[in-house]
Design a protein around this motif. Structure first.
Motif, PDB file in Angstrom:
ATOM      1  N   GLU A  95      30.130  34.085  48.207  1.00 18.94           N
ATOM      2  CA  GLU A  95      31.081  32.983  48.216  1.00 18.94           C
ATOM      3  C   GLU A  95      32.090  33.129  47.093  1.00 18.94           C
ATOM      4  N   TYR A  96      33.113  32.293  47.127  1.00 20.09           N
ATOM      5  CA  TYR A  96      34.139  32.335  46.101  1.00 20.09           C
ATOM      6  C   TYR A  96      33.755  31.530  44.875  1.00 20.09           C
ATOM      7  N   THR A  97      32.540  31.044  44.841  1.00 18.55           N
ATOM      8  CA  THR A  97      31.999  30.370  43.667  1.00 18.55           C
ATOM      9  C   THR A  97      30.797  31.177  43.200  1.00 18.55           C
ATOM     10  N   PHE A  98      30.421  31.022  41.953  1.00 14.88           N
ATOM     11  CA  PHE A  98      29.227  31.710  41.454  1.00 14.88           C
ATOM     12  C   PHE A  98      27.958  31.046  41.959  1.00 14.88           C
ATOM     13  N   SER A 128      34.866  44.069  47.889  1.00 14.98           N
ATOM     14  CA  SER A 128      35.892  43.065  48.152  1.00 14.98           C
ATOM     15  C   SER A 128      35.577  41.839  47.303  1.00 14.98           C
ATOM     16  N   TYR A 129      36.567  40.999  47.116  1.00 14.11           N
ATOM     17  CA  TYR A 129      36.389  39.817  46.268  1.00 14.11           C
ATOM     18  C   TYR A 129      35.243  38.937  46.750  1.00 14.11           C
ATOM     19  N   SER A 187      32.610  45.563  40.379  1.00 14.94           N
ATOM     20  CA  SER A 187      33.364  46.044  39.215  1.00 14.94           C
ATOM     21  C   SER A 187      34.782  45.493  39.156  1.00 14.94           C
ATOM     22  N   THR A 188      35.255  44.859  40.232  1.00  9.05           N
ATOM     23  CA  THR A 188      36.610  44.310  40.212  1.00  9.05           C
ATOM     24  C   THR A 188      36.669  42.934  39.549  1.00  9.05           C
ATOM     25  N   LEU A 189      35.515  42.354  39.246  1.00 10.87           N
ATOM     26  CA  LEU A 189      35.480  41.058  38.562  1.00 10.87           C
ATOM     27  C   LEU A 189      35.793  41.245  37.085  1.00 10.87           C
TER      28      LEU A 189
END
Length: 142
Positions: free
Chosen positions: A88-91, A37-38, A57-59
């Motif tokens: 998280e949604y940040t790196f 998931s994202y 792999s979705t990135l």
């Protein structure tokens, strides 16, 4: 903080590359690209004598390269520590191990001789195609 700059410089000289996938292969770390998931970007895990870096792999390809460099930092700096997952949604999650892995990624992906101190952080981010946060880690602003 550990002397991450020197460790990365040594790796680059030894293997003649800044490519995190090639370095992982040279030091026998298995890299797997798997759909998640994202919310899960990647993680490092050590099982018995095997080391694995798992990348979502979705990135997009550039995000995968950054995550791989970050997780390679964990593999080399924190291999005896508990599993580390970027959810998280940040790196750039916060914490000492994460800061060290971010610094490792910045040192690996941004060559010293290509830094342009006459440019703003935003301009260097665009020049390198990397997030501003990585530029700040390279410049020791964290």
């Amino acid at each position: 903080m550990k002397n991450i700059h020197a460790r990365v410089r040594h790796l680059i000289q030894k293997f003649n590359t800044r490519n995190p996938a090639k370095i992982a292969k040279y030091i026998n770390i298995h890299v797997k690209y798997t759909e998640y998931s994202y919310g899960t970007k990647g993680f490092f895990i050590k099982t018995l004598r095997n080391k694995f870096i798992i990348v979502n792999s979705t990135l997009d390809e550039e995000s995968q390269r950054i995550i791989l460099a970050h997780e390679l930092g964990h593999a080399l700096l924190h291999y005896n520590e508990p599993i580390s997952i970027i959810r998280e949604y940040t790196f750039f999650p916060i914490g000492p191990f994460e800061r060290e892995a971010n610094k490792f990624a910045a040192e690996l992906l941004i060559p010293d001789d290509e830094l342009r101190l006459d440019l703003s952080i935003s301009e260097m981010s665009q020049l390198f195609g990397l997030p501003e946060e990585l530029i700040k880690y390279k410049l020791n602003l964290y």
